[in-house]
Scaffold this motif. Structure first.
Motif, PDB file in Angstrom:
ATOM      1  N   ALA A  22       0.832  -1.202   0.000  1.00 40.54           N
ATOM      2  CA  ALA A  22       0.000   0.000   0.000  1.00 40.54           C
ATOM      3  C   ALA A  22       0.866   1.252   0.000  1.00 40.54           C
ATOM      4  CB  ALA A  22      -0.923   0.006   1.215  1.00 40.54           C
ATOM      5  N   LYS A  23       0.385   2.286  -0.660  1.00 37.68           N
ATOM      6  CA  LYS A  23       1.051   3.576  -0.655  1.00 37.68           C
ATOM      7  C   LYS A  23       0.459   4.397   0.491  1.00 37.68           C
ATOM      8  CE  LYS A  23       2.103   7.638  -3.500  1.00 37.68           C
ATOM      9  NZ  LYS A  23       1.872   8.321  -4.800  1.00 37.68           N
ATOM     10  N   THR A  26      -2.443   7.489   3.308  1.00 33.87           N
ATOM     11  CA  THR A  26      -3.382   8.015   2.328  1.00 33.87           C
ATOM     12  C   THR A  26      -3.755   9.452   2.712  1.00 33.87           C
ATOM     13  OG1 THR A  26      -5.213   6.988   3.546  1.00 33.87           O
ATOM     14  CG2 THR A  26      -4.287   5.775   1.678  1.00 33.87           C
ATOM     15  N   ASP A  43      -8.726   6.511   1.321  1.00 32.78           N
ATOM     16  CA  ASP A  43      -8.204   5.151   1.176  1.00 32.78           C
ATOM     17  C   ASP A  43      -8.466   4.585  -0.207  1.00 32.78           C
ATOM     18  OD1 ASP A  43      -6.969   4.903   3.617  1.00 32.78           O
ATOM     19  OD2 ASP A  43      -8.061   3.098   4.216  1.00 32.78           O
ATOM     20  N   ASP A  44      -9.139   5.342  -1.061  1.00 34.33           N
ATOM     21  CA  ASP A  44      -9.235   4.941  -2.464  1.00 34.33           C
ATOM     22  C   ASP A  44      -7.875   4.994  -3.150  1.00 34.33           C
ATOM     23  OD1 ASP A  44      -9.691   7.819  -2.001  1.00 34.33           O
ATOM     24  OD2 ASP A  44      -9.745   7.964  -4.188  1.00 34.33           O
ATOM     25  N   LYS A  45      -6.896   5.646  -2.501  1.00 37.00           N
ATOM     26  CA  LYS A  45      -5.569   5.830  -3.077  1.00 37.00           C
ATOM     27  C   LYS A  45      -4.503   4.968  -2.407  1.00 37.00           C
ATOM     28  CE  LYS A  45      -6.308  10.496  -4.842  1.00 37.00           C
ATOM     29  NZ  LYS A  45      -5.737  11.848  -4.999  1.00 37.00           N
ATOM     30  N   THR A  46      -4.891   3.812  -1.881  1.00 36.27           N
ATOM     31  CA  THR A  46      -3.899   2.950  -1.237  1.00 36.27           C
ATOM     32  C   THR A  46      -2.910   2.349  -2.228  1.00 36.27           C
ATOM     33  OG1 THR A  46      -5.532   1.163  -1.329  1.00 36.27           O
ATOM     34  CG2 THR A  46      -5.279   2.319   0.788  1.00 36.27           C
ATOM     35  N   ASN A  47      -3.299   2.281  -3.514  1.00 31.01           N
ATOM     36  CA  ASN A  47      -2.384   1.771  -4.528  1.00 31.01           C
ATOM     37  C   ASN A  47      -2.848   2.296  -5.880  1.00 31.01           C
ATOM     38  OD1 ASN A  47      -1.226  -0.257  -6.580  1.00 31.01           O
ATOM     39  ND2 ASN A  47      -0.203  -0.891  -4.688  1.00 31.01           N
ATOM     40  N   SER A  48      -1.901   2.628  -6.750  1.00 29.96           N
ATOM     41  CA  SER A  48      -2.268   3.200  -8.051  1.00 29.96           C
ATOM     42  C   SER A  48      -2.834   2.165  -9.014  1.00 29.96           C
ATOM     43  CB  SER A  48      -1.056   3.879  -8.685  1.00 29.96           C
ATOM     44  OG  SER A  48       0.002   2.948  -8.866  1.00 29.96           O
ATOM     45  N   GLY A  51      -6.914   0.423  -5.587  1.00 23.66           N
ATOM     46  CA  GLY A  51      -6.880   0.920  -4.215  1.00 23.66           C
ATOM     47  C   GLY A  51      -8.039   0.422  -3.379  1.00 23.66           C
ATOM     48  N   ASN A 323     -12.102   1.930  -4.351  1.00 21.76           N
ATOM     49  CA  ASN A 323     -10.988   2.096  -5.271  1.00 21.76           C
ATOM     50  C   ASN A 323     -11.273   3.212  -6.275  1.00 21.76           C
ATOM     51  OD1 ASN A 323      -8.800   1.487  -7.235  1.00 21.76           O
ATOM     52  ND2 ASN A 323     -10.508   0.703  -8.442  1.00 21.76           N
TER      53      ASN A 323
END
Length: 352
Positions: A22-23, A26, A43-48, A51, A323
């Motif tokens: 995970a990025k 958040t 948390d929609d931006k946990t991964n590109s 997410g 996501n």
């Protein structure tokens, strides 16, 4: 790479495996165009790549799968399960074969896309029809094959999944201390398989955040006589996670489990069914260029917006679990001819 939970309790780091997929952290955003007292945890931006809140859980869950040495992962969910999509993507990256046992839900374009994505990322899809049959298949399989296969509860809501949101609460504490937002009076999150609310509630208590946690129930409360999404099921997971942490690190302070609320007012006609209030929230959040889904986030966002209006002197944080990565092009590459025939009809059906 570390996580705030391990910084707070260093003894845990070498005892609890995790994968940094995970990025984090958040972002926190204020949404004054919707309400002057509303913030959102993105948390929609946990991964590109893909997410949402499931990615946090998979950091701990997939690490535990690898540590177990078991050669196959089995989980279950509805045909449009976000958990199934996330698990398909990241288990493939870890070279872990995945079987998803699926049950029916109302057809939407998002459900159709998620089915394509699970198939595209090589999940073995086992459609059982009803929720009862899917759950029976899962738990019978666990009893028969649990020594060889790793059986992951729907939504990834195990102790490991709960740990992810204990960590998320410590992440939020760091953001509050850094002045990115004031300490919220209320934190709203969706509740389907319990771990997000259980982990946030436990984590906020341990981190010293005094916010009132409010879970919005979006899944059935019972499977027959068995409670699945109730105050008691959330509390049970919260307690189990706390005991797990204390066993690893006896130095964790004595903690009375933090109180929370679980509200049913926004459930509507049932799991996966859009609601009028949810559709209103979707329209509102379009002003902030935030997409909501009708199953989970729209209903929760509606509750948060109503709280803002009814308590305009209180600070409200909406925890956005959906996501936001664009996966339509990936879904379009799914080979539908090789999908199980029992599921092809859901792809061809007109969405609601």
């Amino acid at each position: 790479m570390s996580r705030p939970l391990f910084e707070a309790f260093p003894r845990l780091k070498d005892r609890i495996p995790f994968l940094a997929i995970a990025k984090l952290p958040t972002p926190i955003e204020r949404l004054p165009q919707l309400a002057p007292n509303l913030w959102v945890k993105r948390d929609d931006k946990t991964n590109s790549l893909y997410g949402g809140n499931k990615i946090r859980k998979l950091e701990f869950v997939l690490a535990d799968v690898l540590r177990s040495g078991k050669k196959e992962l089995v989980s279950f969910g509805a045909i449009g399960t976000n958990h199934g999509v996330a698990t398909s993507i990241y288990s493939l990256q870890m070279d872990i074969p995945l079987q998803m046992i699926l049950f029916e839900q109302p057809i939407t374009s998002q459900v159709q896309q998620n089915l394509k994505l699970m198939h595209r990322f090589n999940a073995q899809l086992n459609f059982r029809g009803s929720l009862l049959k899917a759950a029976a298949t899962f738990y019978l399989g666990k009893w028969l094959h649990g020594r060889k296969r790793y059986y992951l509860t729907a939504g990834g809501s195990t102790i490991q999944g709960c740990l992810a949101f204990v960590n998320a609460a410590f992440e939020l504490k760091q953001q509050i201390d850094a002045g990115l937002l004031p300490e919220p009076d209320y934190i709203y999150c969706p509740v389907g398989s319990n771990a997000t609310l259980a982990g946030l509630t436990l984590g906020c208590g341990l981190a010293g955040i005094k916010s009132q946690l409010v879970g919005v129930r979006v899944a059935p409360s019972h499977l027959g006589p068995i409670p699945t999404c109730t105050f008691s099921t959330v509390r049970k997971l919260q307690r189990a996670c706390y005991q797990f942490l204390c066993q690893i690190d006896p130095g964790i302070k004595q903690h009375s489990l933090t109180k929370f609320r679980l509200i049913d007012d926004y459930y509507g006609r049932g799991y996966g069914h859009p609601s009028d209030e949810g559709e209103w929230a979707q329209t509102m959040f379009e002003q902030a260029q935030l997409e909501l889904d009708p199953t989970y986030t729209a209903k929760t966002a509606a509750a948060a917006l109503n709280c803002c209006a009814n308590h305009n002197d209180k600070k409200v944080l909406y925890w956005h679990t959906y996501n936001s990565a664009n996966v339509a092009d990936i879904a379009a590459k799914a080979d539908l001819a090789s999908m199980p025939k029992a599921l092809q009809g859901f792809i061809q059906a007109q969405p609601l």
